[in-house]
Design an enzyme around this catalytic site. Structure first.
Site, PDB file in Angstrom:
ATOM      1  N   ARG A   1      35.506  37.485  43.731  1.00 33.84           N
ATOM      2  CA  ARG A   1      35.434  36.332  42.808  1.00 33.84           C
ATOM      3  C   ARG A   1      36.681  35.910  42.188  1.00 33.84           C
ATOM      4  O   ARG A   1      37.027  34.705  42.161  1.00 33.84           O
ATOM      5  CB  ARG A   1      34.263  36.715  41.581  1.00 33.84           C
ATOM      6  CG  ARG A   1      34.194  35.657  40.573  1.00 33.84           C
ATOM      7  CD  ARG A   1      34.927  36.004  39.385  1.00 33.84           C
ATOM      8  NE  ARG A   1      35.051  34.859  38.318  1.00 33.84           N
ATOM      9  CZ  ARG A   1      36.005  34.489  37.599  1.00 33.84           C
ATOM     10  NH1 ARG A   1      37.191  35.115  37.637  1.00 33.84           N
ATOM     11  NH2 ARG A   1      36.060  33.508  36.500  1.00 33.84           N
TER      12      ARG A   1
ATOM     13  N   HIS B   1      41.172  32.157  41.565  1.00 34.28           N
ATOM     14  CA  HIS B   1      42.388  32.210  41.085  1.00 34.28           C
ATOM     15  C   HIS B   1      43.515  31.971  42.378  1.00 34.28           C
ATOM     16  O   HIS B   1      44.588  31.923  42.009  1.00 34.28           O
ATOM     17  CB  HIS B   1      42.825  33.483  40.402  1.00 34.28           C
ATOM     18  CG  HIS B   1      42.077  33.681  39.078  1.00 34.28           C
ATOM     19  ND1 HIS B   1      42.224  32.874  38.082  1.00 34.28           N
ATOM     20  CD2 HIS B   1      41.107  34.571  38.755  1.00 34.28           C
ATOM     21  CE1 HIS B   1      41.350  33.008  36.877  1.00 34.28           C
ATOM     22  NE2 HIS B   1      40.716  34.140  37.495  1.00 34.28           N
TER      23      HIS B   1
END
Length: 140
Positions: free
Chosen positions: A100, A105
């Site tokens: 995730r 990011h």
């Protein structure tokens, strides 16, 4: 005391996201790699699945009178350590938070094959997670 209504609402969303992710399971790797809509949808669904689950984890941990987890990974570990879900399951789910984080990011180049290969594991582990959370909420 755990807010059962909140947990059930979040579980409903989690089930919805897993159902949507299941549709991607029918694609071959080649079809997946050739279709950026499917790739981005898969990435977003995995992100949402992890985020909803970690939100559930945090609510349960805090509502049970414990300090909030320091991060997404620890939310699974702590849930297992407190015997709120099976500790082995918690250990298997915790690494999904790393995927995730990479998706959100873009810490490094996203490896489409790793994301594709995580679909089946995500479906399997998070279905088990839902069952255990439902059982837990019924007991509390």
């Amino acid at each position: 005391m755990v807010n059962q209504e909140l947990i059930h609402r979040k579980l409903t969303k989690l089930i919805q996201y897993l159902d949507e992710l299941k549709a991607v399971q029918d694609y071959t790797l080649e079809e997946y790699l050739d279709n950026y809509f499917i790739k981005r949808t898969t990435e977003r669904l995995i992100q949402l699945i992890v985020e909803v689950a970690t939100d559930i984890n945090g609510h349960i941990i805090v509502d049970e009178g414990h300090n909030p987890p320091h991060n997404y990974y620890q939310s699974f570990i702590k849930l297992g350590q407190l015997n709120l879900i099976n500790e082995d399951l918690a250990q298997k789910l915790a690494p999904s938070t790393g995927l995730r984080n990479r998706l959100v990011h873009e810490y490094e180049e996203i490896d489409d094959q790793i994301v594709f290969e995580s679909i089946e594991t995500t479906l399997e582990l998070y279905r088990q997670y839902i069952k255990e959370i439902k059982d837990l909420v019924e007991k509390i």
